[in-house]
Enzyme design. Sequence first.
Site, short mmCIF file in Angstrom:
data_model
loop_
_atom_site.label_atom_id
_atom_site.label_comp_id
_atom_site.label_asym_id
_atom_site.label_seq_id
_atom_site.Cartn_x
_atom_site.Cartn_y
_atom_site.Cartn_z
N SER A 198 0.87 -1.18 0.00
CA SER A 198 0.00 0.00 0.00
C SER A 198 0.91 1.23 0.00
O SER A 198 1.77 1.34 0.87
CB SER A 198 -0.86 0.04 1.26
OG SER A 198 -1.69 -1.09 1.30
N THR A 237 1.37 4.04 1.26
CA THR A 237 1.03 5.02 2.29
C THR A 237 2.28 5.50 3.02
O THR A 237 2.19 6.20 4.02
CB THR A 237 0.05 4.41 3.32
OG1 THR A 237 0.66 3.20 3.83
CG2 THR A 237 -1.27 4.06 2.68
N ALA A 243 7.13 -0.26 11.42
CA ALA A 243 6.02 0.34 10.70
C ALA A 243 6.60 1.38 9.75
O ALA A 243 7.81 1.66 9.81
CB ALA A 243 5.06 0.99 11.68
N LYS A 244 5.72 1.94 8.93
CA LYS A 244 6.24 2.89 7.96
C LYS A 244 6.85 4.12 8.64
O LYS A 244 7.64 4.82 8.06
CB LYS A 244 5.15 3.28 6.98
CG LYS A 244 4.89 2.11 6.03
CD LYS A 244 3.94 2.41 4.92
CE LYS A 244 3.81 1.20 4.01
NZ LYS A 244 2.46 0.86 3.65
N ARG A 245 6.49 4.34 9.91
CA ARG A 245 7.06 5.50 10.60
C ARG A 245 8.52 5.28 10.99
O ARG A 245 9.21 6.21 11.37
CB ARG A 245 6.23 5.86 11.83
CG ARG A 245 6.15 4.77 12.84
CD ARG A 245 5.24 5.13 14.01
NE ARG A 245 5.17 4.02 14.94
CZ ARG A 245 4.36 2.98 14.79
NH1 ARG A 245 3.55 2.91 13.77
NH2 ARG A 245 4.36 2.00 15.67
#
Length: 280
Positions: free
Chosen positions: A13, A15, A252-254
């Site tokens: 995804s 994001t 996570a993407k962070r």
Amino acid sequence: MNSAPYRGRLAPSPTGHLHIGHARTFWIAQQRAEAAGGVLVLRNDDIDAVRAKMAFAEAMIEDLRWLGFRWQEGPDCGGPFGPYAQSQRRLFYEAAFKRLQAGGWIYPCHCTRKDVRQAVSAPHAGEEGLIYPGTCRPIAPGAVLPGEKANWRFRVPDGEGIEFVDGGFGPQRFVAGRDFGDFVVWRHDDVPAYQLSVVVDDAAMGITEVVRGADLLLSTARQLLLYRALGCPAPAFYHCPLICDASGVRLAKRHDALSLRAMREQGATPEEVRAKMGEG
Ligand code: GLU
């Protein structure tokens, strides 16, 4: 058992930037497709227009290629099962929605998140959120009128054990109504929910094995119910352990420092990143 030629997929995804955890799962997906002499599909899971960004979609293709991924079908190279971006596949989701609606599998729900939280006596915190207490569930399946601006939920068969043998984690069993409740298939903002879009696409693209992170084991149980309701054969599943950071928190993407992009900008070579991926 599915004896069709192997078709696997990478379904990021867009994001945020992909990190080493995604890359490792995808690498396993690629290796399994190669070992089976099969096809690997890249799908851009950009259904959520609020969170998905075009720049991330371009970056993910670039980062995956840089790291050594190769796919035979995808948004950049086409293929017989396109389009390969979820934002262009709405007609498929609408058709599935209509089938679920006609079959009485789903119902409109007007509860807000707050309503659900208040109605649940023992809040089930964490990743999977709350178990929907069934406030808007109609008494008889199918006895509903379409609601406007509603979340449409799939009615789960309470008490039924949903079982599957995962390629990575072995036999799995989740009980509908206890481990997960009626889940949203179409959001009140008129966007198909993750559970529906992914099942519709994996079925339409002839995916024979879904390789993904272990955080989605419970979603697999939900998705098996959707395959059944839609009358589609389910693929095999292979879930991969998740990578955690030094303090045990799931990536996570962070975690920008561990994004493929950041590592690449800091001068890492694809070989170095792949070696790091293997350690996790
Ligand atoms: N696009 C979804 C994600 O990135 C795919 C998950 C799945 O493999 O089903 O979470």
